[in-house]
Structures are given as C-alpha cells and as structure tokens.
Design an enzyme around this catalytic site. Structure first.
Site, mmCIF file in Angstrom:
data_model
loop_
_atom_site.group_PDB
_atom_site.id
_atom_site.type_symbol
_atom_site.label_atom_id
_atom_site.label_comp_id
_atom_site.label_asym_id
_atom_site.label_seq_id
_atom_site.Cartn_x
_atom_site.Cartn_y
_atom_site.Cartn_z
ATOM 1 N N GLU A 1 0.806 -1.152 0.072
ATOM 2 C CA GLU A 1 -0.090 0.096 0.120
ATOM 3 C C GLU A 1 0.857 1.347 -0.043
ATOM 4 O OE1 GLU A 1 -3.920 -1.188 2.317
ATOM 5 O OE2 GLU A 1 -2.162 -0.944 3.671
HETATM 6 C C1 NGO Z 1 -3.985 -4.862 4.747
HETATM 7 C C2 NGO Z 1 -2.990 -3.567 5.064
HETATM 8 C C3 NGO Z 1 -2.680 -3.492 6.438
HETATM 9 C C4 NGO Z 1 -3.995 -3.516 7.245
HETATM 10 C C5 NGO Z 1 -4.774 -4.711 7.039
HETATM 11 C C6 NGO Z 1 -6.054 -4.933 7.561
HETATM 12 C C7 NGO Z 1 -1.550 -5.317 4.316
HETATM 13 C C8 NGO Z 1 -0.611 -6.175 3.732
HETATM 14 N N1 NGO Z 1 -1.565 -3.879 4.474
HETATM 15 O O1 NGO Z 1 -3.089 -5.849 4.540
HETATM 16 O O2 NGO Z 1 -2.027 -2.356 6.790
HETATM 17 O O3 NGO Z 1 -3.719 -3.679 8.723
HETATM 18 O O4 NGO Z 1 -4.943 -4.952 5.619
HETATM 19 O O5 NGO Z 1 -6.870 -6.350 7.453
#
Ligand code: NGO
Length: 547
Positions: A359
């Site tokens: 992200e």
């Molecule tokens: C995503 C995000 C995290 C969140 C999570 C919550 C990834 C790899 N990045 O997973 O920052 O905490 O979802 O479910």
C-alpha cells in the site's frame, strides 16, 4: 470491550441434521464418526470417537498423515513414568524438558528425564526415524501398552510429536493445577509430516502494542498447532515497536502511542531477544517486519530529516492508511534503512527479514521501484533474505526473495510471474487467512474489508491449488495474519484467532487428502475443553458442533 460471541441473527436454535443424529447416538452411548469416509484405510467403524476418558488418535489438529488406532488397549501414564531421550542430543533433551514442564502441573508426576534404559511406562524420544518417510520435521508415534515412543529424524519432529501427544491426553492434562487421572492414551500408530515448510502466523504489534508476556502467550498457542514462524509487524504509521540504537527517537517518540491514542510501547533489545528465545524453544522462528516505504508515519514523525520537506508530521492514531512515504530521493533515507536493517538483522537469527512494501499509495510507481532497487541489496548485505508483501513482486526482486500474497482473489499476474521466475510464494489471501476479519456482520471485533470470514471460509481452500498459474512447488506455505486495528488484549487476540488460526495451521501442515471440513469441524469442537483449560477465549462459531 463488547463483542458478539455467537451469531444469533440467523440462529433458530436448530441442530443441523447430522449433528443431531451424532448427538443422540452419543447420548445413547454409541459410536459416532463425523469424519469423511475411507481415509488411510479407516472405515467410519474403526474411527472411534473420543470419550471423556480417552481421545481418539484421529482427533488431532492438524490432521496427521496416517493414523492406525487399536481397540481396547491403552498406554497409561503413571507416577513413575519417565522420559527417555537419546544420548548426545541437547535439543532432544530440550524437547523432553518441554514435555515435562507441560505435564507436571496437571498430573503432579515428576517425569524424570534420561534414564539409562527406557523402563516400562516410559515415554521414549528417539532420533532414529526414517528420513524417506518422515522428512526433516516428521515423526512416528508408536503407542504400545507399556511404552509410548516418538521416532523422528530431528528434534523438530520430536517436538511436533509431543504436541500431538498433548492432544491425545484428556483435556484436563492442559490444566495448570493438579487434577485426577487416569492419564491414558489409546494404542496404535501415527505417522505424520508437514505438507509445507512454512506454517506462519503474523501479529501486528504496531497498531496496538502487546507486551512480551502477551506475545509469549500467543506463541504457546501457536506452537501446539505446529506453527513454525511468527511474523511480527513491528512498525507502521501508528507506532514503531523495536529499539534501534542508532535512531533512538523511533521508539521514544514513534513508539509512544497507538490506534485510539493509548500509550503504545516498544520492545527493548533485551525484551526482543527474550521473545526470540522463547519462540525458538517452541520451534518458532521470529520474522521481523519493518514496513516501508509506506506505513512509515511513526518514523517520519520521529525524524524530520526523513521527510522530503524536512518537517516532521504529527503522530498518528487513526486506522486509514496509504498516506505516508519515506523520501525516495534523499540519501539519508538509505542510511536510515541500512542502520535499521543492520540492527534488526542482528536481533533475529532467522533467514528472512520482511520489508513490507504494501500500500505505498503515497509513492509513485517509479519511486517505489527505485526504492526497492536500493533496499533489496541492503537486506542481502546484512545477511538476510527478503520477504515482502506481493506489491514488491513487480520490482523483480532476486530469485531468493519470498513474496507474500495478501489479495482477495485467486489470481495475480505479478505473483504468477514472480513464481515463474523462481520466487517462493507465501499465501495469506485476505478473504481466507486474515484472522483480523469479523466472523460475520454481527461480530463487533474485527475489520470487514476482506470479510466477513467464517471458520468454514477460512478452512475451505487448498493452498497448493489456490492460485492460478502458481504451482504447488512455488508455495512456501500459509500465514494466519492478525492485524490489530481493533485488537487490544490477549482475550481479543484469542477471540479472532480461535478457531481460525488452527484452521490455517491445518492447511499448512496436513496433506491435501486430509483436508475435510466435516472432519475438521468435529475435531475443532473437541478442542474446546482444551481451550477452556488453557483459558483461551475462543469464538463459539455456530458452524462448529461444540460439546
Ligand atoms: C492490509 C494492510 C494493513 C491492514 C490490513 C487489515 C496489508 C498487507 N496491508 O494488509 O495495513 O492492517 O490489511 O486487514
């Protein structure tokens, strides 16, 4: 914290037909098998159900490779039962001590270790297993009337055999105070080995901080289901949780809060070493994650010079993400990353260091690639192999790097290409193995962006064939990921992890022909008394026929 333990909305208090049948048969003293038919030659008839006094050898999670149960005879643990270990293996002796510590409180027996010759009634650990049959981590348990022997090729296998033995004893054996026996195990043979090398769990200690004792509790819970890696998400926008001597404000400032504005916290090097040691004594390797270049607000808030504009942002206690980025064009960024990786690498004996990479919405694609091309060599420079969330697959990491898939579908072209190039893939598809998701709409605890995810949904998939164009040979294993945006204490960890973590553990360990929901739900139900003895605050999913 309030939360929904049952799923009352659609529940009309009716038992599913098969269960009702099974229950009435049990009440009538009959024998019931809810397992799938014809596995390892067993017919439903010779799969005897567990009773209050003894446990069926089939009643194990993760399901073993093969089980042969005899009728009638039992191995009886008595006051004079000793544990015999092979000479010259301190690791095997460690396993014996682990078993001793495990069984002493409830039985009140001493379990003397290392007699010259195994006596009758002894538990015998042997490093004489067949490598062809058991691989490096498997075991064979031979349960006879006067002796119980665990054969393995390495101490790992002995440890796993001991975890199985725990499940074959009555649930009260898990008690931490003296209980009355008898302590009997049915006779027969179990042969067992893992399907995948990596059975991992992840704990996010960044969104909410968990003390060393809470992490140890979770490690104990993981170890009994043969999980062998604990991935710790040690930094994020909301907090930096591990002492870095060369950048002390990361923890003193960046670790001073958490989601919701609580006081946060961090592990000193000494405390972290204690976690690593405790895990390793339970066959679990800690995989540290420092998330970058996004998810870095806690670091950016601690050091103004890491920001492109030279200004430190405020600490952050919300749960929206994707807004932060290390400054890609500044040299100091790579001095920072180099220092952090060096210190974290020195604190963790395992091969892998997780560099996040998910992200990075505040980093352009070009900058993201540039960043990874400079950071990946730093991981190697400090003697580690990179692991990262699947977004970094597009930067062509070296073949040795492992890619962790967290998408919500079964296809991803970049992951498939990485697998074709030789990268191993770790599977944590968010709609299956993210145990931070709600169980259903009524569960208050948990997120729901990839869910809700019932126990059955968490269990009902096959990691070897799950991803399009990724062969089983590229799959390193699976991970049950517990993000902690909504989780603040051990009870809440347990509520989300049980029963879904044991479900993922079985997917990682058991052979594909052993994966069977109707058998699993019965075996999970039979774990409940153990969890009660251990004080585990599990979710009573209505999909499971709890006793
Ligand atoms: C995503 C995000 C995290 C969140 C999570 C919550 C990834 C790899 N990045 O997973 O920052 O905490 O979802 O479910």
């Amino acid at each position: 914290m309030k939360r929904t333990r049952e799923a009352p909305r659609n529940s009309r208090g009716l038992l599913p037909a098969a269960l009702a049948l099974a229950t009435s048969a049990m009440l009538a003293g009959g024998t019931v098998s809810v397992a799938s038919p014809q596995q390892d030659g067993a017919t439903p008839d010779n799969r005897r159900a567990s009773t209050g006094n003894t446990v069926s050898l089939h009643d194990v999670i993760p399901a073993p490779t093969s089980v042969r149960e005899e009728s009638g005879k039992k191995f009886h643990i008595r006051w004079n039962t000793g544990i015999h270990t092979p000479a010259g293996s301190p690791e095997a002796e460690e396993v014996a001590h682990h078993l001793q510590r495990q069984l002493r409180p409830s039985t009140g027996y001493g379990f003397l270790i290392n007699r010259d010759q195994p006596g009758s009634n002894d538990i015998v650990l042997r490093l004489d297993g067949s490598r062809d049959r058991l691989g490096d981590s498997g075991y064979r348990m031979d349960i006879e009337r006067d002796r119980l022997t665990i054969h393995a090729t390495a101490p790992d296998g002995l440890f796993y055999g001991v975890q199985t033995l725990r499940q074959l004893l009555p649930a009260k054996a898990e008690s931490d105070s003296p209980r009355h026996g008898p302590w009997k195990v049915r006779t027969g043979e179990i042969v067992d080995k893992p399907r995948f090398e990596r059975r991992s769990a992840m704990l996010d200690v960044a969104r909410h901080f968990f003390e060393v004792g809470q992490v140890k509790t979770y490690i104990d819970q993981l170890a009994q289901y043969k999980i062998n890696y604990l991935h710790m998400h040690l930094s994020d926008d909301q907090g930096w949780r591990i002492q870095i001597d060369s950048w002390p404000r990361l923890t003193t400032h960046g670790g001073s809060t958490e989601v919701g504005g609580g006081e946060g916290g961090y592990y000193t090097k000494r405390e972290f070493a204690e976690i690593v040691r405790y895990a390793s004594a339970r066959n679990i390797t800690i995989v540290p994650e420092i998330d970058m270049p996004g998810h870095t607000n806690a670091a950016l808030a601690s050091y103004a010079e890491l920001n492109c504009d030279g200004k430190a942002p405020e600490l952050y206690t919300g749960i929206e993400v994707g807004f932060s980025s290390l400054c890609i064009d500044k040299d100091i960024t790579y001095r920072f990353v180099d220092d952090v990786i060096r210190e974290v690498a020195a604190m963790t004996p395992g091969e892998y260091l997780h560099i996040g990479g998910d992200e990075a919405h505040a980093t352009t694609d070009e900058d993201y690639r540039k960043f990874m091309s400079k950071v990946l060599p730093l991981v190697e420079k400090h003697g580690k192999t990179a692991l990262g969330w699947h977004e970094y697959a597009k930067t062509d990491p070296p073949e040795s790097a492992m890619v962790q898939y967290w998408g919500t579908t079964n296809s991803n072209a970049e992951v498939a290409e990485a697998a074709a190039r030789g990268n191993d893939i770790l599977l944590s598809p968010a709609h299956k193995s993210y145990v931070d998701q709600k169980y259903n709409e009524d569960t208050e605890l948990g997120l729901d962006w990839a869910g809700p995810t019932t126990v059955r949904e968490a269990y009902d998939w096959n990691p070897g064939s799950f991803m399009e164009s990724v062969p089983e040979s590229s799959i390193a294993g699976v991970e049950a990921a517990l993000w902690s945006e909504t989780v603040t204490n051990s009870d809440e960890i347990e509520f989300l992890a049980f029963p879904r973590m044991p479900a993922i553990a079985e997917l990682g360990w058991s052979a594909s022909d052993k994966l069977d929901w109707s058998s699993f739900r019965q075996r999970v139900a039979d774990q409940a008394p153990r969890w009660e003895e251990q004080g585990i605050d599990f979710y009573r999913s209505e999909q499971i026929p709890w006793p």
